[in-house]
Enzyme design. Sequence first.
Site, PDB file in Angstrom:
ATOM      1  CG  HIS A  37      -1.867   1.080   1.339  1.00 31.85           C
ATOM      2  ND1 HIS A  37      -1.795   2.050   2.300  1.00 31.85           N
ATOM      3  CD2 HIS A  37      -2.942   1.376   0.576  1.00 31.85           C
ATOM      4  CE1 HIS A  37      -2.793   2.897   2.148  1.00 31.85           C
ATOM      5  NE2 HIS A  37      -3.506   2.521   1.112  1.00 31.85           N
ATOM      6  CG  HIS A  79      -3.585   9.124  -0.123  1.00 35.74           C
ATOM      7  ND1 HIS A  79      -4.304   9.997   0.666  1.00 35.74           N
ATOM      8  CD2 HIS A  79      -4.339   7.995  -0.212  1.00 35.74           C
ATOM      9  CE1 HIS A  79      -5.424   9.414   1.055  1.00 35.74           C
ATOM     10  NE2 HIS A  79      -5.467   8.203   0.535  1.00 35.74           N
TER      11      HIS A  79
HETATM   12  O1  G3P Z   1      -6.785   1.706  -2.555  1.00 33.47           O
HETATM   13  C1  G3P Z   1      -7.106   1.043  -1.380  1.00 33.47           C
HETATM   14  C2  G3P Z   1      -6.923   2.032  -0.303  1.00 33.47           C
HETATM   15  O2  G3P Z   1      -5.672   2.607  -0.532  1.00 33.47           O
HETATM   16  C3  G3P Z   1      -7.979   3.075  -0.320  1.00 33.47           C
HETATM   17  O3  G3P Z   1      -7.745   4.016   0.620  1.00 33.47           O
HETATM   18  O4  G3P Z   1      -7.246   6.334   1.133  1.00 33.47           O
HETATM   19  O5  G3P Z   1      -5.443   4.655   1.274  1.00 33.47           O
HETATM   20  O6  G3P Z   1      -6.287   5.372  -0.940  1.00 33.47           O
HETATM   21  P1  G3P Z   1      -6.625   5.141   0.511  1.00 33.47           P
HETATM   22 CA    CA Z   2      -5.286   3.892  -2.530  1.00 29.85          CA
END
Ligand code: G3P
Ligand code: CA
Length: 291
Positions: A37, A79
């Site tokens: 992530h 992000h």
């Molecule tokens: O893409 C999955 C997850 O990353 C969604 O939440 O806010 O971390 O992009 P975020």
């Molecule tokens: Ca994401």
Amino acid sequence: MNRWLGTIALVIFLPWNLSPQAASSSINGMEDINISHRGASGHAPEHTFPSYELGKAMNGDYIEIDLQMTRDGELIALHDETIDRITGKTGLVKNLTLEEIKGLDAGSWFNEAFPDKAKTEFKGLKIPTLREILEKFGSDSKFFIETKSPDVYPEMEQKLIDLLNEYQLIGAENKAGNVIIQSFSSASLRKIHAIDESIPLIQLLSYYAPATITDSEIGNLQEYAVGVGMHYTAANPAYIKKISDSGLLIFPYTVNEKEDMEMLLDWGVNGMFTNYPDRLYEVYREKIKKR
Ligand code: G3P
Ligand code: CA
């Protein structure tokens, strides 16, 4: 049912697939998928080359990338819609040129926030463009790419697909599933499929309470998506079973503690997003040992 979901159904019902997971869907036969992530962002500044490199070194199957777009139309990995949180400066990405973005330090914040993980080389790290990421990692990596704020950047989807085509990461000659596109915006995902229907799509879902889903909602998702992603704290066994039984894949985010990883795995998810791909890899290995 879209073309890619048809491929999944094949994986489900082939007679040689007699493992305990035989009733589950998979991506090209892959199970227990490990999605880094924002890279291994528990170990290095999110969305920087060191974070992506660590994600791969720690056995992440996919690099997760969030997309924003600069004023001069460059897709970048970031992000937030603003630069504020990770650069110490302020401003909306849509108002800044790539040159201005490249003048920012996207690494020092991490050293200050996590002194026990700080490294001198993190200082001054640059926000990467998607082109730079594909240039460096494209030939031997898989990508889980999120269209962020697509309403703000109406050209984002076309630019993304043009770039993926340029680097020959999508198209008939490619293995489906090497690039997966995800979004909270169903309109953005449908836009992707209007351009290229072969790309597997994951619909991200927001829940503020234990998740539930109706047959009609599942039917709607099956029209374009191969699966869903939701915050792991909203997931529950009944919800996961219902989604899995429908043939859709499930990838909760963002799961960082081993206990939660083990629980979700027991509940039947297909993989998960984590800032710690090394921990998730250990959990998967422990599961294999117990078989
Ligand atoms: O893409 C999955 C997850 O990353 C969604 O939440 O806010 O971390 O992009 P975020
Ligand atoms: Ca994401």
